[in-house]
Design a protein around this motif. Structure first.
Motif, PDB file in Angstrom:
ATOM      1  N   TYR A 139      21.651  -5.452 -39.808  1.00 21.08           N
ATOM      2  CA  TYR A 139      21.464  -7.201 -39.807  1.00 21.08           C
ATOM      3  C   TYR A 139      21.549  -6.875 -41.343  1.00 21.08           C
ATOM      4  CZ  TYR A 139      17.822  -6.827 -35.990  1.00 21.08           C
ATOM      5  OH  TYR A 139      17.363  -7.173 -35.237  1.00 21.08           O
ATOM      6  N   CYS A 140      21.979  -8.341 -41.740  1.00 19.04           N
ATOM      7  CA  CYS A 140      22.294  -9.220 -43.221  1.00 19.04           C
ATOM      8  C   CYS A 140      20.763  -8.906 -43.926  1.00 19.04           C
ATOM      9  CB  CYS A 140      22.937 -10.124 -43.116  1.00 19.04           C
ATOM     10  SG  CYS A 140      23.088 -11.369 -42.077  1.00 19.04           S
ATOM     11  N   ARG A 141      21.198  -9.907 -45.051  1.00 17.82           N
ATOM     12  CA  ARG A 141      20.275 -10.468 -45.937  1.00 17.82           C
ATOM     13  C   ARG A 141      20.287 -11.858 -45.928  1.00 17.82           C
ATOM     14  NH1 ARG A 141      19.405 -11.969 -51.240  1.00 17.82           N
ATOM     15  NH2 ARG A 141      21.391 -11.450 -52.054  1.00 17.82           N
ATOM     16  N   PRO A 142      19.439 -12.877 -45.468  1.00 14.23           N
ATOM     17  CA  PRO A 142      20.112 -14.122 -45.623  1.00 14.23           C
ATOM     18  C   PRO A 142      19.009 -14.621 -47.088  1.00 14.23           C
ATOM     19  CG  PRO A 142      17.141 -13.716 -44.502  1.00 14.23           C
ATOM     20  CD  PRO A 142      17.961 -12.571 -44.819  1.00 14.23           C
ATOM     21  N   GLU A 143      20.183 -16.167 -47.471  1.00 18.26           N
ATOM     22  CA  GLU A 143      20.225 -16.621 -48.127  1.00 18.26           C
ATOM     23  C   GLU A 143      19.337 -17.823 -48.333  1.00 18.26           C
ATOM     24  OE1 GLU A 143      22.736 -19.423 -51.116  1.00 18.26           O
ATOM     25  OE2 GLU A 143      23.541 -18.007 -49.719  1.00 18.26           O
ATOM     26  N   MET A 144      18.260 -18.287 -48.084  1.00 19.09           N
ATOM     27  CA  MET A 144      17.123 -18.685 -48.550  1.00 19.09           C
ATOM     28  C   MET A 144      17.651 -19.785 -49.739  1.00 19.09           C
ATOM     29  SD  MET A 144      15.798 -17.198 -46.016  1.00 19.09           S
ATOM     30  CE  MET A 144      14.306 -19.047 -45.399  1.00 19.09           C
ATOM     31  N   VAL A 145      17.469 -21.139 -48.999  1.00 13.92           N
ATOM     32  CA  VAL A 145      17.751 -22.126 -49.517  1.00 13.92           C
ATOM     33  C   VAL A 145      16.453 -23.114 -49.883  1.00 13.92           C
ATOM     34  CG1 VAL A 145      20.360 -21.624 -49.629  1.00 13.92           C
ATOM     35  CG2 VAL A 145      19.306 -23.349 -47.996  1.00 13.92           C
ATOM     36  N   ASN A 146      17.148 -23.899 -50.269  1.00 15.02           N
ATOM     37  CA  ASN A 146      15.760 -25.901 -50.978  1.00 15.02           C
ATOM     38  C   ASN A 146      16.041 -26.765 -49.842  1.00 15.02           C
ATOM     39  OD1 ASN A 146      14.237 -23.999 -52.811  1.00 15.02           O
ATOM     40  ND2 ASN A 146      15.296 -25.129 -53.858  1.00 15.02           N
ATOM     41  N   GLY A 147      17.081 -26.924 -49.333  1.00 14.15           N
ATOM     42  CA  GLY A 147      17.721 -27.244 -48.658  1.00 14.15           C
ATOM     43  C   GLY A 147      17.450 -27.492 -46.964  1.00 14.15           C
ATOM     44  N   ARG A 148      17.718 -28.317 -46.103  1.00 14.95           N
ATOM     45  CA  ARG A 148      17.198 -28.803 -44.521  1.00 14.95           C
ATOM     46  C   ARG A 148      18.714 -27.168 -43.727  1.00 14.95           C
ATOM     47  NH1 ARG A 148      18.615 -32.473 -42.390  1.00 14.95           N
ATOM     48  NH2 ARG A 148      16.961 -32.206 -40.581  1.00 14.95           N
ATOM     49  N   GLU A 149      19.455 -26.820 -44.711  1.00 18.10           N
ATOM     50  CA  GLU A 149      20.454 -25.955 -43.444  1.00 18.10           C
ATOM     51  C   GLU A 149      19.903 -25.055 -43.564  1.00 18.10           C
ATOM     52  OE1 GLU A 149      24.673 -24.533 -45.807  1.00 18.10           O
ATOM     53  OE2 GLU A 149      23.050 -24.733 -46.662  1.00 18.10           O
ATOM     54  N   LEU A 150      20.624 -24.929 -41.984  1.00 14.81           N
ATOM     55  CA  LEU A 150      20.516 -23.763 -41.209  1.00 14.81           C
ATOM     56  C   LEU A 150      22.458 -23.033 -41.015  1.00 14.81           C
ATOM     57  CD1 LEU A 150      17.891 -23.766 -38.005  1.00 14.81           C
ATOM     58  CD2 LEU A 150      20.018 -22.350 -37.649  1.00 14.81           C
ATOM     59  N   LYS A 151      22.669 -22.277 -41.186  1.00 13.00           N
ATOM     60  CA  LYS A 151      24.225 -21.701 -40.972  1.00 13.00           C
ATOM     61  C   LYS A 151      23.505 -20.212 -40.339  1.00 13.00           C
ATOM     62  CE  LYS A 151      28.501 -22.320 -42.298  1.00 13.00           C
ATOM     63  NZ  LYS A 151      29.752 -22.206 -43.384  1.00 13.00           N
ATOM     64  N   ILE A 152      24.236 -20.521 -39.411  1.00 14.23           N
ATOM     65  CA  ILE A 152      23.772 -18.396 -39.029  1.00 14.23           C
ATOM     66  C   ILE A 152      25.761 -18.472 -38.467  1.00 14.23           C
ATOM     67  CG2 ILE A 152      22.850 -17.318 -37.352  1.00 14.23           C
ATOM     68  CD1 ILE A 152      20.061 -18.275 -36.996  1.00 14.23           C
ATOM     69  N   VAL A 153      26.129 -17.453 -39.227  1.00  6.67           N
ATOM     70  CA  VAL A 153      27.456 -16.946 -38.447  1.00  6.67           C
ATOM     71  C   VAL A 153      27.430 -15.433 -38.073  1.00  6.67           C
ATOM     72  CG1 VAL A 153      29.749 -16.378 -39.268  1.00  6.67           C
ATOM     73  CG2 VAL A 153      28.872 -17.821 -40.088  1.00  6.67           C
ATOM     74  N   ASP A 154      27.557 -15.874 -36.326  1.00  9.67           N
ATOM     75  CA  ASP A 154      27.598 -14.423 -35.676  1.00  9.67           C
ATOM     76  C   ASP A 154      26.686 -13.986 -35.258  1.00  9.67           C
ATOM     77  OD1 ASP A 154      30.573 -15.032 -35.634  1.00  9.67           O
ATOM     78  OD2 ASP A 154      30.738 -12.925 -35.995  1.00  9.67           O
ATOM     79  N   GLY A 155      25.038 -15.044 -35.260  1.00 17.83           N
ATOM     80  CA  GLY A 155      23.849 -14.524 -34.725  1.00 17.83           C
ATOM     81  C   GLY A 155      23.666 -13.538 -33.419  1.00 17.83           C
ATOM     82  N   ARG A 156      22.984 -12.571 -33.524  1.00 16.48           N
ATOM     83  CA  ARG A 156      22.147 -11.628 -31.893  1.00 16.48           C
ATOM     84  C   ARG A 156      20.880 -11.917 -31.884  1.00 16.48           C
ATOM     85  NH1 ARG A 156      24.788  -8.483 -36.045  1.00 16.48           N
ATOM     86  NH2 ARG A 156      22.915  -6.972 -35.797  1.00 16.48           N
ATOM     87  N   HIS A 157      20.582 -11.839 -30.815  1.00 17.26           N
ATOM     88  CA  HIS A 157      18.836 -12.389 -30.561  1.00 17.26           C
ATOM     89  C   HIS A 157      18.909 -10.119 -30.547  1.00 17.26           C
ATOM     90  CE1 HIS A 157      15.409 -11.698 -27.975  1.00 17.26           C
ATOM     91  NE2 HIS A 157      15.912 -13.527 -27.750  1.00 17.26           N
ATOM     92  N   PRO A 158      17.857  -9.955 -31.198  1.00 12.94           N
ATOM     93  CA  PRO A 158      17.431  -8.303 -31.557  1.00 12.94           C
ATOM     94  C   PRO A 158      16.363  -7.822 -29.991  1.00 12.94           C
ATOM     95  CG  PRO A 158      15.588 -10.306 -32.517  1.00 12.94           C
ATOM     96  CD  PRO A 158      17.102 -10.913 -31.713  1.00 12.94           C
ATOM     97  N   VAL A 159      16.081  -8.313 -29.461  1.00 14.12           N
ATOM     98  CA  VAL A 159      15.516  -7.671 -28.684  1.00 14.12           C
ATOM     99  C   VAL A 159      16.275  -7.716 -26.959  1.00 14.12           C
ATOM    100  CG1 VAL A 159      13.707  -8.174 -26.721  1.00 14.12           C
ATOM    101  CG2 VAL A 159      13.819  -9.019 -29.033  1.00 14.12           C
ATOM    102  N   VAL A 160      17.132  -8.688 -26.750  1.00 11.10           N
ATOM    103  CA  VAL A 160      18.166  -8.839 -25.730  1.00 11.10           C
ATOM    104  C   VAL A 160      19.295  -7.803 -25.766  1.00 11.10           C
ATOM    105  CG1 VAL A 160      20.123  -9.710 -24.145  1.00 11.10           C
ATOM    106  CG2 VAL A 160      17.786 -11.061 -25.328  1.00 11.10           C
ATOM    107  N   GLU A 161      19.671  -7.666 -27.647  1.00  6.53           N
ATOM    108  CA  GLU A 161      21.061  -6.984 -27.829  1.00  6.53           C
ATOM    109  C   GLU A 161      20.530  -5.502 -27.500  1.00  6.53           C
ATOM    110  OE1 GLU A 161      23.087  -6.187 -32.208  1.00  6.53           O
ATOM    111  OE2 GLU A 161      21.573  -6.360 -32.424  1.00  6.53           O
ATOM    112  N   GLN A 162      19.742  -5.462 -27.943  1.00  4.44           N
ATOM    113  CA  GLN A 162      19.063  -3.513 -28.058  1.00  4.44           C
ATOM    114  C   GLN A 162      19.084  -2.831 -25.729  1.00  4.44           C
ATOM    115  OE1 GLN A 162      18.505  -1.408 -30.266  1.00  4.44           O
ATOM    116  NE2 GLN A 162      19.632  -3.539 -31.185  1.00  4.44           N
TER     117      GLN A 162
END
Length: 389
Positions: A139-162
């Motif tokens: 897993y990676c550490r997400p960067e939390m920002v004040n705006g409305r941005e939602l940017k995920i690079v190569d996201g995975r479903h934590p349950v289905v993946e397993q």
């Protein structure tokens, strides 16, 4: 913990052991191999000897009961032990309860400290579990920002993946939320693609990553930059409510109404096939109006999965709407699900192919294709939407 309690327990155990040894000792002393020691609620402990051996009974045995095939005896020492056991048992239970009450009161005095410690241990347990998961699952550490941005690079479903072999899960990226007027990201994604291609999994994946980030966890992605949501709204899956007499469609409408009445521009909204529970034109009209309202009025970050391909027209009419599709590889006699989310709108749902995979009779599949061809030839819904709205 309590010396008197330990002493009482030791006395009871010693008397029980004496009873257990009595049968062996008396057989040896009397020479009667079938002598037995028993107990019942009426007479308590007794020594049982067959009537054929009654003439070998020692003088200190006192006959208590005569049965057809046996004689039952007691001895003064046996009765004394029995009285001690029964008395000690009652005293032991009473003392145990007194000790319990005392302990309960002492623990009660420390209740606040115990609750505080329990919360601390629970928090440490959760954080350690999340940390271990992050290390071993990449897993990676997400960067939390004040705006409305939602940017995920190569996201995975934590349950289905397993549930899949290592490396089999196909990661996908997501970009939502206007951050710059010069290069705006979409507020609403229209997600199309075949049945069973992974649209619902993708919706849940985005929601879980946002939720995990906001509880302080690392997230299953290569990188993530996320604005804080005030709420995460979902309308995924089909279910009715028989207890209150609500159909699947009515439950869907109630949940959709709740979203439209409470979502804000800081919300994340995940919708799966709104409008499918009613007639085609009604469902399409509702889906179009809901998507339009979310994009124009609420401007919440939204992913709208649908089989109404006509909704792809919204991307050409509203600047903050984008089309994405879950891709497939089409072969002459089958399709292969690639599970990749890419820009662009799908123009087929491959529902007939899904029916074939499920085992519908060949004649039904062939007829469905004929009907589909006629519908596609004469349908002008998309053209009407472009011209009339």
């Amino acid at each position: 913990m309590n010396p008197l309690l330990d002493e009482r327990k030791a006395t009871v155990e010693a008397d029980h052991q004496w009873i257990a040894n009595l049968e062996v000792d008396e057989r040896a002393r009397t020479g009667i191999p079938l002598l037995k020691v028993g107990f019942n609620e009426t007479f308590g402990y007794y020594i049982s000897i067959s009537r054929a051996k009654a003439d070998q009974v020692p003088a200190n045995y006192i006959r208590k009961q005569t049965l057809k095939n046996e004689e039952r005896y007691i001895t003064p020492e046996l009765k004394e032990r029995e009285a001690r056991i029964l008395t000690a048992r009652d005293d032991l239970h009473k003392l145990e309860y007194e000790v319990f009450v005392t302990l309960r009161e002492e623990v009660g005095e420390q209740a606040e400290a115990i609750r505080h410690l329990s919360r601390a241990v629970a928090a440490a347990d959760v954080l350690c579990g999340l940390a271990e998961l992050a290390v071993y699952q990449g897993y990676c550490r997400p960067e939390m920002v004040n705006g409305r941005e939602l940017k995920i690079v190569d996201g995975r479903h934590p349950v289905v993946e397993q549930s899949l072999p290592a490396g089999f899960f196909v990661p996908n990226s997501t970009e939502l939320g206007n951050i710059e007027e010069t290069s705006p990201l979409p507020d609403l994604i229209i997600l199309t693609g075949p049945n069973a291609s992974g649209k619902s999994c993708y919706l849940r994946q985005v929601g879980l990553i946002q939720l995990m980030a906001q509880i302080g966890s690392f997230v299953p992605a290569k990188s993530a930059r996320l604005g804080v949501c005030d709420r995460i709204f979902t309308r995924v899956g089909a279910v009715d409510d028989l207890a209150t007499g609500q159909s699947t469609f009515m439950v869907e409408m109630n949940e959709t109404a709740n979203i439209l009445n409470h979502a804000t521009s800081r919300s994340l909204v995940l919708l799966d096939e709104i409008g499918r529970g009613t007639a085609t034109f009604d469902g399409l009209s509702i889906a179009w109006a809901v998507a339009e309202y979310l994009a124009m009025e609420i401007r919440s970050r939204t992913i709208f999965a649908t089989h109404y391909h006509e909704l792809n027209e919204l991307a050409g009419m509203l600047p903050n709407v984008a089309n994405y599709q879950v891709t497939v590889k089409e072969l002459p006699d089958q399709i292969i699900f690639l599970h990749q989310v890419q820009p662009g709108g799908a123009d087929k749902s491959y529902g007939i192919e899904a029916g074939r995979l499920a085992g519908l009779p060949t004649v039904v599949i062939q007829r469905a294709k004929q009907v589909m061809g006629q519908i596609e030839k004469h349908s002008k819904i998309a053209m009407g939407l472009r011209e009339g709205l």
